[in-house]
Design a protein around this motif. Sequence first.
Motif, mmCIF file in Angstrom:
data_model
loop_
_atom_site.group_PDB
_atom_site.id
_atom_site.type_symbol
_atom_site.label_atom_id
_atom_site.label_comp_id
_atom_site.label_asym_id
_atom_site.label_seq_id
_atom_site.Cartn_x
_atom_site.Cartn_y
_atom_site.Cartn_z
ATOM 1 N N ALA A 1 -33.888 -34.278 57.800
ATOM 2 C CA ALA A 1 -33.351 -35.640 57.847
ATOM 3 C C ALA A 1 -32.976 -36.115 56.454
ATOM 4 C CB ALA A 1 -34.378 -36.578 58.480
ATOM 5 N N VAL A 2 -33.812 -35.786 55.455
ATOM 6 C CA VAL A 2 -33.488 -36.144 54.077
ATOM 7 C C VAL A 2 -32.237 -35.409 53.611
ATOM 8 C CG1 VAL A 2 -34.329 -36.112 51.692
ATOM 9 C CG2 VAL A 2 -35.904 -36.621 53.566
ATOM 10 N N ASP A 3 -32.130 -34.149 53.966
ATOM 11 C CA ASP A 3 -30.986 -33.351 53.540
ATOM 12 C C ASP A 3 -29.685 -33.872 54.131
ATOM 13 O OD1 ASP A 3 -30.125 -30.782 52.156
ATOM 14 O OD2 ASP A 3 -29.330 -30.442 54.177
ATOM 15 N N SER A 4 -29.713 -34.304 55.389
ATOM 16 C CA SER A 4 -28.491 -34.782 56.035
ATOM 17 C C SER A 4 -28.055 -36.148 55.516
ATOM 18 C CB SER A 4 -28.687 -34.853 57.551
ATOM 19 O OG SER A 4 -29.720 -35.768 57.876
ATOM 20 N N GLN A 5 -28.996 -36.971 55.061
ATOM 21 C CA GLN A 5 -28.640 -38.319 54.617
ATOM 22 C C GLN A 5 -28.383 -38.410 53.115
ATOM 23 O OE1 GLN A 5 -30.957 -41.595 56.239
ATOM 24 N NE2 GLN A 5 -31.767 -40.264 57.846
ATOM 25 N N LEU A 6 -29.153 -37.712 52.299
ATOM 26 C CA LEU A 6 -29.029 -37.831 50.844
ATOM 27 C C LEU A 6 -28.307 -36.658 50.199
ATOM 28 C CD1 LEU A 6 -32.584 -39.240 50.002
ATOM 29 C CD2 LEU A 6 -30.478 -40.496 50.457
ATOM 30 N N ARG A 7 -28.205 -35.545 50.879
ATOM 31 C CA ARG A 7 -27.498 -34.355 50.386
ATOM 32 C C ARG A 7 -27.871 -34.009 48.942
ATOM 33 N NH1 ARG A 7 -26.337 -31.030 53.781
ATOM 34 N NH2 ARG A 7 -24.935 -30.067 52.268
ATOM 35 N N PRO A 8 -29.122 -33.659 48.679
ATOM 36 C CA PRO A 8 -29.516 -33.280 47.318
ATOM 37 C C PRO A 8 -28.764 -32.028 46.853
ATOM 38 C CG PRO A 8 -31.432 -33.668 48.735
ATOM 39 C CD PRO A 8 -30.244 -33.602 49.625
ATOM 40 N N ARG A 9 -28.530 -31.973 45.553
ATOM 41 C CA ARG A 9 -27.851 -30.802 44.993
ATOM 42 C C ARG A 9 -28.763 -29.575 45.046
ATOM 43 N NH1 ARG A 9 -24.799 -31.140 39.275
ATOM 44 N NH2 ARG A 9 -23.463 -32.439 40.617
ATOM 45 N N HIS A 10 -30.054 -29.777 44.768
ATOM 46 C CA HIS A 10 -31.017 -28.673 44.809
ATOM 47 C C HIS A 10 -32.312 -29.166 45.447
ATOM 48 C CE1 HIS A 10 -28.714 -25.805 42.407
ATOM 49 N NE2 HIS A 10 -28.454 -26.775 41.556
ATOM 50 N N TRP A 11 -33.002 -28.229 46.085
ATOM 51 C CA TRP A 11 -34.335 -28.456 46.621
ATOM 52 C C TRP A 11 -35.305 -27.588 45.842
ATOM 53 C CZ3 TRP A 11 -36.104 -31.800 50.337
ATOM 54 C CH2 TRP A 11 -35.149 -32.452 51.122
ATOM 55 N N LEU A 12 -36.417 -28.189 45.387
ATOM 56 C CA LEU A 12 -37.438 -27.441 44.659
ATOM 57 C C LEU A 12 -38.779 -27.649 45.335
ATOM 58 C CD1 LEU A 12 -35.147 -27.776 42.420
ATOM 59 C CD2 LEU A 12 -37.015 -27.585 40.761
ATOM 60 N N LEU A 13 -39.474 -26.546 45.573
ATOM 61 C CA LEU A 13 -40.825 -26.577 46.120
ATOM 62 C C LEU A 13 -41.693 -25.608 45.332
ATOM 63 C CD1 LEU A 13 -38.752 -26.778 48.823
ATOM 64 C CD2 LEU A 13 -40.958 -27.106 49.945
ATOM 65 N N PRO A 14 -42.971 -25.914 45.155
ATOM 66 C CA PRO A 14 -43.860 -24.949 44.487
ATOM 67 C C PRO A 14 -44.107 -23.742 45.384
ATOM 68 C CG PRO A 14 -45.098 -26.865 45.255
ATOM 69 C CD PRO A 14 -43.662 -27.169 45.494
ATOM 70 N N ASP A 15 -43.928 -22.558 44.831
ATOM 71 C CA ASP A 15 -44.182 -21.330 45.586
ATOM 72 C C ASP A 15 -45.679 -21.044 45.499
ATOM 73 O OD1 ASP A 15 -43.918 -19.078 47.051
ATOM 74 O OD2 ASP A 15 -42.445 -18.102 45.762
ATOM 75 N N SER A 16 -46.442 -21.771 46.297
ATOM 76 C CA SER A 16 -47.903 -21.725 46.219
ATOM 77 C C SER A 16 -48.484 -21.370 47.570
ATOM 78 C CB SER A 16 -48.447 -23.088 45.761
ATOM 79 O OG SER A 16 -48.147 -24.082 46.729
ATOM 80 N N ARG A 17 -49.769 -21.054 47.565
ATOM 81 C CA ARG A 17 -50.471 -20.736 48.797
ATOM 82 C C ARG A 17 -51.021 -21.985 49.467
ATOM 83 N NH1 ARG A 17 -54.061 -19.178 44.628
ATOM 84 N NH2 ARG A 17 -56.003 -20.377 44.634
ATOM 85 N N THR A 18 -50.844 -23.149 48.846
ATOM 86 C CA THR A 18 -51.370 -24.396 49.394
ATOM 87 C C THR A 18 -50.344 -25.156 50.217
ATOM 88 O OG1 THR A 18 -50.871 -25.435 47.262
ATOM 89 C CG2 THR A 18 -53.132 -24.709 47.629
ATOM 90 N N GLY A 19 -49.281 -24.504 50.637
ATOM 91 C CA GLY A 19 -48.332 -25.133 51.555
ATOM 92 C C GLY A 19 -46.894 -25.035 51.144
ATOM 93 N N GLY A 20 -46.607 -25.114 49.847
ATOM 94 C CA GLY A 20 -45.226 -25.130 49.399
ATOM 95 C C GLY A 20 -44.479 -23.851 49.697
ATOM 96 N N GLY A 21 -45.150 -22.692 49.553
ATOM 97 C CA GLY A 21 -44.475 -21.428 49.804
ATOM 98 C C GLY A 21 -44.043 -21.277 51.247
ATOM 99 N N GLU A 22 -44.932 -21.597 52.177
ATOM 100 C CA GLU A 22 -44.593 -21.479 53.591
ATOM 101 C C GLU A 22 -43.565 -22.519 54.010
ATOM 102 O OE1 GLU A 22 -46.620 -21.919 58.026
ATOM 103 O OE2 GLU A 22 -47.777 -22.368 56.223
ATOM 104 N N LEU A 23 -43.768 -23.773 53.588
ATOM 105 C CA LEU A 23 -42.837 -24.833 53.976
ATOM 106 C C LEU A 23 -41.444 -24.555 53.432
ATOM 107 C CD1 LEU A 23 -42.397 -27.589 55.313
ATOM 108 C CD2 LEU A 23 -43.075 -28.658 53.143
ATOM 109 N N GLY A 24 -41.354 -24.065 52.201
ATOM 110 C CA GLY A 24 -40.039 -23.764 51.627
ATOM 111 C C GLY A 24 -39.312 -22.668 52.382
#
Length: 406
Positions: A166-189
């Motif tokens: 929903a954020v991507d469709s409305q705000l159209r960010p140029r880049h998405w950054l997530l932490p490549d971690s074992r605490t959620g960011g890696g899987e969610l990304g």
Amino acid sequence: MSDIIRRDPRAEWIARNRLHPLHAALQPVQGSWMGPQGVIRKNPHVGAFIGPNGVKRIDRSGAQQGGSSKRGAAPQVQLPLHRIAEPAFYISVVPDMVGGRLSSHDRDVLGLAHRLAGSDGAVLAIVFGEHKESAFDTAGVDRLLILDGSEFDGYAPEQRVQGLRAVDSQLRPRHWLLPDSRTGGGELGRRFAASLGERPATRVWQIKDQQCIGRAGAGLQDLARDLPRLILAAAECAEPVDETRHEALAVELSTRAARSLPRIEDLGAVAVDPAAIPMAEAEFIFSGGNGVKDWDLFHRTAAALGATEGASRVAVDDGFMGRDRQVGASGTWVTARVYVAVGISGAIQHLQGIGACDKVIAINLDAGCDMIKRADLSVIGESAAILQALIAAMAAYRNPATRDAA
């Protein structure tokens, strides 16, 4: 007004860091010294300030210094404000927010986002549910979007992906950054990338000239590729923001994220024996050193707190703890969210091993030891009395009748 003197850990850290641009401004001015004849000399320029007409004045009372003449008071650092009125584009960051606060990995990713945003873009942080963080401005967040709702609570990767879409469709960010971690960011990304049909760059540790470099081959090789839209960044991918304040203005979506029937049910956290957690993966470490005299009390305190036990090299060499529990450059490098050091003076090898810990708490009799200087919170006193007080406090907290009566 309270007479309690409150510390400013950030100002103290800048005062210790000689490479920081504000280091010189935070150095204390010597007010008096002993001359060669044994006479105490005073510095007449202590307390000087610039008056309204640009003339340097000397204030003997210390009132113009905001009470800085009070012993032990740390100077307040006012960082310059970085303001983006009309962002040309967004760089979106989805921090892990483990425990409701920004981790060191999250701050590294925010620092990398600012390198991509430049002077025209704005860094947008997206947080799910309630949080406890109060320093989004000094962490580099220009815009803050909070996606609240019960559907995002617990382990809900499918619903969170819907929110990010929903954020991507409305705000159209140029880049998405997530932490490549074992605490959620890696899987969610990776889930988010699959839903967008994009190929993310993973384990990225450097971005330069529209190229990103990530770890490959079990961390033994580097893989370079063109900068994609979705980046999963490794720890220490960039320097965190520490020289500017940011607005952290609230942003809202015009429409809520689409809801779907989740295929995953969160049954809650599973109880794990803290002693079975490897030191390198433990998030709460209770470590003892040469200053611990009652090791039975130390073990009972660690069990009451639910912490993983660690030790300094001296305690391991003396046989009080196993070699696999040794923390430091000659033992295990740890990345705990909370590290409690009991009776540890702070040898350089030990300080190197805990360099990546978020919060360090020191319990020691020596107020001038290196561990006290490194700690975010210090308790000066006899360790046995403090550990007994911790056990009593945890027992009162876990007993509802006692807590309600208090």
